[in-house]
Design a protein around this motif. Structure first.
Motif, PDB file in Angstrom:
ATOM      1  N   THR A  79     -47.874 -18.616  13.299  1.00 30.81           N
ATOM      2  CA  THR A  79     -48.856 -18.135  14.280  1.00 30.81           C
ATOM      3  C   THR A  79     -49.631 -19.326  14.821  1.00 30.81           C
ATOM      4  OG1 THR A  79     -50.778 -17.901  12.819  1.00 30.81           O
ATOM      5  CG2 THR A  79     -49.136 -16.130  12.746  1.00 30.81           C
ATOM      6  N   GLY A  80     -50.632 -19.030  15.599  1.00 27.35           N
ATOM      7  CA  GLY A  80     -51.478 -20.090  16.129  1.00 27.35           C
ATOM      8  C   GLY A  80     -52.309 -20.776  15.070  1.00 27.35           C
ATOM      9  N   ALA A  81     -52.355 -20.197  13.871  1.00 30.10           N
ATOM     10  CA  ALA A  81     -53.111 -20.792  12.768  1.00 30.10           C
ATOM     11  C   ALA A  81     -52.204 -21.568  11.819  1.00 30.10           C
ATOM     12  CB  ALA A  81     -53.848 -19.702  11.994  1.00 30.10           C
ATOM     13  N   ALA A  82     -50.957 -21.777  12.213  1.00 34.03           N
ATOM     14  CA  ALA A  82     -49.990 -22.425  11.320  1.00 34.03           C
ATOM     15  C   ALA A  82     -50.428 -23.827  10.929  1.00 34.03           C
ATOM     16  CB  ALA A  82     -48.625 -22.482  11.988  1.00 34.03           C
ATOM     17  N   ARG A  83     -50.180 -24.178   9.678  1.00 33.12           N
ATOM     18  CA  ARG A  83     -50.447 -25.536   9.189  1.00 33.12           C
ATOM     19  C   ARG A  83     -49.189 -26.371   9.404  1.00 33.12           C
ATOM     20  NH1 ARG A  83     -53.301 -27.492   3.600  1.00 33.12           N
ATOM     21  NH2 ARG A  83     -54.895 -26.158   4.477  1.00 33.12           N
ATOM     22  N   LEU A  84     -49.347 -27.515  10.056  1.00 29.49           N
ATOM     23  CA  LEU A  84     -48.208 -28.379  10.364  1.00 29.49           C
ATOM     24  C   LEU A  84     -48.244 -29.631   9.502  1.00 29.49           C
ATOM     25  CD1 LEU A  84     -45.761 -29.250  12.086  1.00 29.49           C
ATOM     26  CD2 LEU A  84     -47.390 -30.167  13.765  1.00 29.49           C
ATOM     27  N   ALA A 141     -57.131 -36.777  14.321  1.00 33.02           N
ATOM     28  CA  ALA A 141     -57.672 -35.893  15.361  1.00 33.02           C
ATOM     29  C   ALA A 141     -57.498 -34.414  15.021  1.00 33.02           C
ATOM     30  CB  ALA A 141     -56.994 -36.198  16.696  1.00 33.02           C
ATOM     31  N   GLY A 142     -56.860 -34.136  13.897  1.00 33.31           N
ATOM     32  CA  GLY A 142     -56.731 -32.752  13.457  1.00 33.31           C
ATOM     33  C   GLY A 142     -55.453 -32.062  13.868  1.00 33.31           C
ATOM     34  N   LEU A 143     -54.469 -32.811  14.386  1.00 38.55           N
ATOM     35  CA  LEU A 143     -53.233 -32.199  14.853  1.00 38.55           C
ATOM     36  C   LEU A 143     -52.212 -31.977  13.741  1.00 38.55           C
ATOM     37  CD1 LEU A 143     -52.733 -34.147  18.211  1.00 38.55           C
ATOM     38  CD2 LEU A 143     -54.026 -32.055  17.769  1.00 38.55           C
ATOM     39  N   LEU A 144     -52.418 -32.614  12.602  1.00 35.61           N
ATOM     40  CA  LEU A 144     -51.506 -32.500  11.472  1.00 35.61           C
ATOM     41  C   LEU A 144     -52.319 -32.316  10.190  1.00 35.61           C
ATOM     42  CD1 LEU A 144     -49.119 -35.510  12.214  1.00 35.61           C
ATOM     43  CD2 LEU A 144     -48.391 -33.136  12.115  1.00 35.61           C
TER      44      LEU A 144
END
Length: 274
Positions: free
Chosen positions: A5-10, A60-63
């Motif tokens: 979902t949009g809350a997925a952890r990458l 930056a919080g993208l990963l």
């Protein structure tokens, strides 16, 4: 069943090359088994600059975080804001966690090696045991630190003795550079951290010697095949990969790996049989 979902952890694995990595197979199988809203991908920066850009994306919080493999382990260590004691001793990092704009470095390679030994050579007692490490490069560094930390007396055998001496000086803890056939005298464990078959014949080792190869491509290396033919206990690199994956998973996904062994999946992917 996992869901994205949009809350997925990458998270993922970073290296160059990295397409051969089995880490996505392990982590995504565990993610699916737990039903996590997460994904573990592969990233291939072109160079050191590309890796630095990826680390900034993490800041930056993208990963959520990444595992790191060659040739970026030393750079990962250098770019971190905080470094675990394990990573500090080994001088490299194979895990970066990104949290609140900061980079936390750790190393699970040594833990993976110790797990593999416990799994495939459970009778081996490292405390006080003479151990020979073949190679003094990046693959050997974390392994030597872990073995020394477990109480082993490690002898490093390397084509360039100066490099072996430098690694021994970095680690300390009863580690020394050695060469010649005398280095293998009384060895309870011989670990190959070279990318090529060692020139030493395992048939000359004592019957109680355990032989390990850190590579898993191929799984049954010529070195392990020769050791098995000599009647010795062998430990393969795939066990080490699975062993380091568990602490990585805990760090990257804040979850305990499920109780199923990914080894059959990995063997199928490699086209190997036990």
């Amino acid at each position: 069943m996992s869901r994205i979902t949009g809350a997925a952890r990458l998270a993922g694995i970073v290296g160059n090359p990295v397409a051969h990595s089995l880490s996505p197979i392990i982590h995504n199988a565990w993610i699916e088994a737990l039903g996590l809203d997460a994904v573990y991908a592969a990233f291939t920066p072109r160079d050191a600059h590309g890796f630095a850009v990826l680390v900034e994306a993490g800041r930056a919080g993208l990963l959520a975080g990444v595992n790191v493999t060659a040739p970026f382990k030393e750079q990962a260590f250098a770019l971190a804001d905080t470094v675990s004691e394990t990573a500090r001793v080994s001088g490299s990092a194979n895990i970066l966690r990104f949290r609140d704009g900061r980079v936390e470095a750790d190393s699970a390679d040594g833990e993976g090696l110790l797990w593999a030994l416990k799994d495939q050579a459970p009778e081996l007692d490292l405390n006080g045991a003479p151990v020979v490490m073949l190679g003094a490069g990046g693959a050997a560094r974390a392994a030597v630190a872990a073995l020394a930390g477990a109480g082993a007396r490690v002898r490093i055998v390397n084509r360039t003795r100066e490099r072996a001496e430098a690694l021994a000086a970095d680690i300390g803890l009863g580690v020394e550079a050695a060469d010649g056939s005398g280095a293998f005298e009384g060895a309870r464990l011989v670990v190959n951290a070279l990318s090529v078959k060692p020139e030493i014949d395992p048939a000359g080792f004592a019957s109680e010697t355990v032989v390990m190869d850190m590579t898993y491509r191929p799984l049954k290396t010529a070195f392990l095949t020769a050791a098995k033919a000599a009647g010795l206990i062998t430990v393969d690199g795939l066990a080490m990969l699975v062993g380091q994956a568990a602490p990585s998973f805990r760090t990257l996904f804040d979850a305990e790996p499920p109780a199923f062994d990914p080894r059959p999946l990995l063997l199928a992917h490699l086209g190997e049989a036990e």
